[in-house]
Design an enzyme around this catalytic site. Structure first.
Site, PDB file in Angstrom:
ATOM      1  N   HIS A   1     -15.084  -7.172   1.600  1.00  0.00           N
ATOM      2  CA  HIS A   1     -14.848  -6.313   0.528  1.00  0.00           C
ATOM      3  C   HIS A   1     -13.710  -5.145   0.873  1.00  0.00           C
ATOM      4  CE1 HIS A   1     -18.103  -3.364   2.114  1.00  0.00           C
ATOM      5  NE2 HIS A   1     -17.917  -2.300   2.423  1.00  0.00           N
TER       6      HIS A   1
ATOM      7  N   ASP B   1     -21.293  -6.302  12.979  1.00  0.00           N
ATOM      8  CA  ASP B   1     -21.505  -5.447  11.705  1.00  0.00           C
ATOM      9  C   ASP B   1     -20.096  -4.968  11.339  1.00  0.00           C
ATOM     10  OD1 ASP B   1     -23.389  -5.228   9.279  1.00  0.00           O
ATOM     11  OD2 ASP B   1     -23.102  -3.002  10.073  1.00  0.00           O
TER      12      ASP B   1
ATOM     13  N   HIS C   1     -14.514  -6.167   9.640  1.00  0.00           N
ATOM     14  CA  HIS C   1     -13.382  -5.445   8.569  1.00  0.00           C
ATOM     15  C   HIS C   1     -12.963  -4.583   9.707  1.00  0.00           C
ATOM     16  CE1 HIS C   1     -16.723  -5.543   5.510  1.00  0.00           C
ATOM     17  NE2 HIS C   1     -17.819  -4.920   5.998  1.00  0.00           N
TER      18      HIS C   1
ATOM     19  N   LYS D   1     -22.458   4.809  12.981  1.00  0.00           N
ATOM     20  CA  LYS D   1     -23.157   5.556  12.605  1.00  0.00           C
ATOM     21  C   LYS D   1     -23.536   6.932  13.048  1.00  0.00           C
ATOM     22  CE  LYS D   1     -24.660   1.666  10.748  1.00  0.00           C
ATOM     23  NZ  LYS D   1     -23.780   0.913   9.022  1.00  0.00           N
TER      24      LYS D   1
END
Ligand code: NAP
Length: 483
Positions: free
Chosen positions: A177, A234, A239, A330
């Site tokens: 995305h 991840d 990305h 994170k």
């Protein structure tokens, strides 16, 4: 500025996993916004499919809630009702026999058919196989495959091979995305639709590139998945790798799917292997009111990284000598993602007082407040000699292109409409995904073999100290992480 909306062809979109989190938060609200924008033609239909027993009315109620949570107003009840009428639901088991005949009865001939695999990756193969076994897919049917695409190169290759048994590469839309984000596409527009930047876009003029994707959330709620993946799998393999490709690639001869994807693949293949000293892994500890990573992941001995920073080198003519620094994690200081291109010093200083001098930086903010900013040196206003200061030339897309940020389409909206249009430019090709894994796998294997343990960092910080040192040792600094 009003954007032109061209309606797509009539379609049937089956959302497998249509009751899941992704459908609720992204797919259904995204489709609704495209409907409001006039891009969904009246004949378009969306069919939710999952195992739970539910009728059309119950699914419409589910979708109505999803829209209410995310749409942000601006539409009336009539528009919502008109959208919901286009939705239906069939109970289907992706891995069993339930519902396939009924699904077949609902699908219409003569319209674009797309199937969104918004289910666990373990079901991708079973779905592809059943769509063919029940004769629900023709040569023009498109499948949309969510991330993660494999866990390493071997599993990605096996998944590619399984999908290839049932669908051609031209039918498979592997979604990342990030590629649907307006700013990410703008990166290509800035590079290839202007004469200003491209001549400077190389190691001669670019000192380094920084890419930061920082999140404030932890992994609670998805700890079981995340603990098996970590930041490298991840975020970086997909990305951040895509961002590197768009920054570093050569101009494609046209903005067409394979022309763009060929150039991206060349970048991935030109990446130097990561040396152990190029990578810093981190893991957040507990802080005021927030649990540690290990508590969030429910694994007291976990060595999975919730943060990674790295120095990446690209061995080709354009980029040899310009490091790309990446970091993502994170529980960091702010939710902020940006790409910064830092240019070199002018070759010769003509002003006496150079102390105010700062490098020119082109920064592209992906979130929040998507936009582009260029810092340039000017004379500090007023008398007192030629003192220099840097000022931003700022273009916030929300301000420049619309009344407010709500006018910028979400990545999923854009990408789903691209699927219906049959445009694969912003989707990853199978060989790209495998090449990206081929680059990340040895780095992961190396730190596993060395028994590397992630460095602890405080929640709300910028990551572990060693990550700062990664750049300091090169005489450079990370930019502040701020919204
Ligand atoms: P989720 O909330 O767990 O939802 C899973 C969906 O799959 C549910 O609708 C579930 O409904 C359905 N399902 C499970 N087993 C099924 C089966 N055998 N046949 C048919 N349907 C089945 O998962 P999610 O978060 O939406 O994620 C979906 C996919 O998107 C995953 O591949 C995930 O990695 C990816 N993804 C998600 C996000 C996100 O933000 N959520 C972001 C990026 C990627 P039933 O149990 O009723 O069948």
């Amino acid at each position: 500025m009003v954007s032109r909306v061209i309606p797509v062809e009539p379609f049937d979109l089956v959302v497998f996993g249509g009751t899941g989190d992704l459908a609720r938060r992204k797919i259904l609200p995204g489709l609704f916004r495209r409907f409001l924008a006039g891009q969904m033609p009246p004949e378009a239909r969306v069919i939710g499919a999952a195992r739970a027993a539910m009728d059309d009315a119950a699914y419409r109620a589910f979708a109505a809630e999803a829209i209410a949570e995310t749409a942000g107003g601006g539409d009336g009840p009539a528009a919502r009702a008109a959208f919901l009428e286009r939705l239906g639901y069939v109970a289907v088991d992706a891995a069993g026999t339930l519902g396939w005949d009924e699904l077949g009865r609902r699908l219409r001939p003569g319209v674009v058919r797309a199937c969104y695999f918004s289910v666990a990756p373990a079901l991708f193969g079973a779905l592809a196989e059943r769509l063919q076994a029940h004769s629900l897919a023709g040569p023009d049917t498109r499948i949309v495959v969510e991330k993660p695409f494999g866990h390493d190169r071997a599993s990605a290759r096996a998944l590619n091979a399984t999908l290839a048994l049932h669908f051609g590469e031209g039918q498979i839309y592997r979604i990342d995305h990030y590629l649907g984000k307006e700013t990410v596409q703008n990166l290509m527009a800035v590079r290839f639709a202007n004469i200003l930047f491209e001549p400077l876009w190389n190691a001669r003029f670019v000192d380094h590139v920084q890419i930061t994707v920082a999140e404030t959330v932890g992994v609670a709620g998805r700890g079981a998945y995340y603990d098996q993946a970590g930041a490298m799998r991840d975020m970086v393999q997909n990305h951040l790798m895509q961002l590197i490709c768009l920054i570093a690639m050569e101009p494609p001869h046209r903005f067409e799917p394979d022309a763009v994807r060929d150039e991206k693949l060349k970048v991935i293949r030109a990446l130097d292997p990561l040396a152990p000293g190029d990578v810093v892994r981190g893991q957040y500890g507990a802080g005021a009111g927030v649990a540690s990573y290990r508590a969030d992941a429910d694994n007291p001995a976990s060595d999975t990284e919730s943060f990674v920073a790295m120095r990446v080198r690209i061995s080709n003519w354009r980029w040899k000598g310009t490091p790309f620094y990446l970091r993502t994690g994170k529980r960091l200081r702010a939710r902020a993602s940006e790409i910064a291109i830092a240019f070199r010093e002018p070759p010769h200083a003509i002003f006496d007082q150079q102390e105010g001098w700062k490098e020119n930086v082109l920064s592209i903010r992906l979130q929040p407040n998507e936009g582009i900013n260029l810092r340039v040196m000017i004379k500090e206003p007023g008398p007192g000699g030629m003192r220099l200061t840097d000022v931003p030339l700022d273009m916030s897309f929300a301000t420049a292109l619309g009344a407010n940020g709500a006018d910028i389409p979400d990545a999923y909206e854009r990408l789903i409409m691209d699927v219906i249009r049959g445009n694969q430019t912003l989707f990853m090709r199978g060989d790209e995904v495998e090449a990206a894994w081929a680059w990340t796998d040895p780095a992961i294997a190396a730190w596993q073999a060395a028994g590397d343990r992630p460095r602890p960092y405080d929640p709300g910080s910028s990551g572990p100290e060693d990550a700062l040192m990664l750049m300091h040792r090169d005489g450079r600094r990370w930019r502040d992480i701020r919204e």
